[in-house]
Design an enzyme around this catalytic site. Sequence first.
Site, PDB file in Angstrom:
ATOM      1  N   ASP A 299       0.884  -1.081   0.072  1.00 42.81           N
ATOM      2  CA  ASP A 299      -0.043  -0.043  -0.011  1.00 42.81           C
ATOM      3  C   ASP A 299       0.912   1.252   0.115  1.00 42.81           C
ATOM      4  O   ASP A 299       2.093   1.124   0.230  1.00 42.81           O
ATOM      5  CB  ASP A 299      -0.904   0.153   1.177  1.00 42.81           C
ATOM      6  CG  ASP A 299      -2.139   0.926   0.998  1.00 42.81           C
ATOM      7  OD1 ASP A 299      -3.232   0.642   1.630  1.00 42.81           O
ATOM      8  OD2 ASP A 299      -2.082   1.591   0.115  1.00 42.81           O
TER       9      ASP A 299
HETATM   10  C1  GLC Z   1      -4.450   4.180  -0.177  1.00 48.44           C
HETATM   11  C2  GLC Z   1      -5.284   3.002   0.420  1.00 48.44           C
HETATM   12  C3  GLC Z   1      -5.449   2.054  -0.863  1.00 48.44           C
HETATM   13  C4  GLC Z   1      -5.474   2.701  -2.098  1.00 48.44           C
HETATM   14  C5  GLC Z   1      -4.076   3.334  -2.174  1.00 48.44           C
HETATM   15  C6  GLC Z   1      -3.664   4.095  -3.628  1.00 48.44           C
HETATM   16  O1  GLC Z   1      -3.821   4.765   1.027  1.00 48.44           O
HETATM   17  O2  GLC Z   1      -5.024   2.427   1.451  1.00 48.44           O
HETATM   18  O3  GLC Z   1      -6.718   1.155  -0.250  1.00 48.44           O
HETATM   19  O4  GLC Z   1      -5.583   1.778  -3.036  1.00 48.44           O
HETATM   20  O5  GLC Z   1      -3.685   3.929  -1.109  1.00 48.44           O
HETATM   21  O6  GLC Z   1      -4.579   5.168  -3.495  1.00 48.44           O
END
Ligand code: GLC
Length: 738
Positions: free
Chosen positions: A268
């Site tokens: 993430d």
């Molecule tokens: C965010 C979220 C994740 C998302 C990613 C890209 O912090 O936790 O679910 O897909 O970053 O935006």
Amino acid sequence: MKQKEQTCIDLKTDRLLDRVNDLVERMTLSEKIGQMSQVTGMGGLTDNLRLAIQQGKVGSILNEVGLESLNEIQRIAMEESRLGIPLLIGRDVIHGFRTMLPIPLGQAASWNPELIKKGARMAAIEAASEGINWTFAPMIDITRDPRWGRIAETLGEDTHLTSVLGTAMVEGFQGEKLSQGDSIAACVKHYAGYGYSESGKDYAYVNISESELRNVVLPPFRACVDAGVATLMTAFSDLNGIPASGNEFLLKKVLREEWGFSGFVVSDWDAVKELKVHGFAEDNKMAAFEALQAGVDMEMVSTCYQGHIATLLREGLIEEKIIDQYVRNILRVKFELGLFENPYTKAADFPVSGNPEFLQIAKQAALESCVLLKNDYDKLPLRLENIQNLAIIGPMADDAYEQMGTWTFDGKEEWCQTPLQAIRAMVGDRVNIHVAKGLETTRTKNRDGFEAALEAARKSDTVLLFMGEEAILSGEAHCRADINLPGFQNELLKEIAQLGKSTVLVIMAGRPLTLGETKDYANALLYAWHPGTMGGPAIADLIFGKASPVGKTPVTFPKVVGQIPIYYNQRNTGRPTREEDITFMNDIPVRAAQTSLGNTSFHLDAGLEPLYPFGFGLSYTTFHYHNIQLSAEQINLGETLEIKVELSNTGSRAATEITQLYVRDIVGNITRPIRELKGFQQVHLAVGETKTIAFQLHTKDLAFYNRKMDLVTEPGQFNIWVGGDSNASLQASFWIKK
Ligand code: GLC
């Protein structure tokens, strides 16, 4: 400009693996690290980004939107880098791209995998038409804590429902073939355990047993891996002291060795770098080491890989063959997407976004996501012929932006039709409509608008109230410790209720709210979650009876926040209680003897039951379940039991029921839930019609991980229930023999 070296990739070899291996053998270490690095766009095609792509230092970009920019980014990668490797273009296409579907928790309330697949297909087409080829969805975290803002993105509290609906979304996004041009790679997230964030705060510690992980949290991920999902995303969570982005048990033992996953894992956002913040790595270099060691193929945004893999190799802390394997995992997805042959997007190859067919899909999704929670004296559907004056009150009656909900980066607000707009369009001048917001926003804490709202209500014979949560109050990092209606909404509702008018409350929210008091002030309560672009027309059709509500709660509604975690598939405990055996706090005699209340499991001030159970939803008709029949009283391991039930429409309208099959394994090697959803199906019945519904239950459907973490189905007695919610009472039993 460095002359682009012929990559000699034989694009005609039909063995994808040969093409991947052929390419990896030609890559420099810097280019390999590039493939493992995802950068964030949002700043447009800057010189730095252009240079990094030309140097082969970017494998993927996220949050860059715009077809022209994305085609140019791909062109640079294909024509101006040494090896011409196309980029993965990622975006959070969570519940629609331009045309917004209900939030995933709302979609889950439809219990309709075919419809959810259709919605994901539509989202994939709209996103692919603008150059996106990878979505960070579906989010399949199991949670039982509506304080957690991200419950809005989940498919509810249940493992089976999430597994079925999650795979439907994966299939919708990825289409028949990833390379078909309007498919986008899916990414199931957040692997794993994120929904158990302590006290419902986001990013909080997760303390969960391996048994709970394997029996509740991981099965939806397994189902999506078996359905061919291309990628997974690691969770931010500190999972039992080993953050998910550095967790070898999750990423290697389970995902690769047990499940044979062949796609790739992306961290993430900044989650690799955050291993240092967790206190799991002393610096960015060791954060990179831990993530690599665990099995994170690609790093999202932070640059630990970019900055330290070469050093880790030089110091002998990791071997290049690990890097090669991760690069192969990433390249395989790029080849499967057909990006080497078709890296560019031509808008003319796609239907126009927001076309009538797509709006109809969004409307149907909104229709089937709405849950009728209360309908005293059949207040709904409203009969237009009985209404001269209609009040439409509340901060959510006419707010296109808020009804789209969280994660609507690209949603077209101007395409949204609000309930007020839809009702005006539906009733025309047949009814006098009196409009008053009553509150500026859902969080407003003053009575400035009350008088106008009360005046509108006084003039009317029926009052429609639209309340709930603004979109910002759910979603990532938006957790609440008190999940009542925010602001002075309850205050407004109570004052209107005192006028004695027929009152219908429609709630739009990103989570189940605690409505224990609220519900008493309305004759009917319709829960629309955040219904998306076509929320207005869907709600109008339901209110005026052009459609019947189908939705069932995909998550338990607590009476009060103190009951959390509360969910249907609880364990029996050694001292179970029944609601009827409970003496509530206000009824306890003064100086009651200590043991006079019994010693069983409940809250003195809330009892045992939730406000609305999992799987609950009313209809405009009534259904009767009867005559349950089993194909056998006992079966052997490896066999299938057939369960038949008769379902009758005993009301005055044709309607659809979502019938649910629950099972209880009476005695297990570990304790088993008092009920578990094992099947469901939509059944449409005309007035007076009776249908026989059949469920097939194979013994493998009853398997669980035992004390030794072996997946087993044990012989013994099982109870079965079939009904319209998790309190289903029509019961039978059967045995599995040794
Ligand atoms: C965010 C979220 C994740 C998302 C990613 C890209 O912090 O936790 O679910 O897909 O970053 O935006």
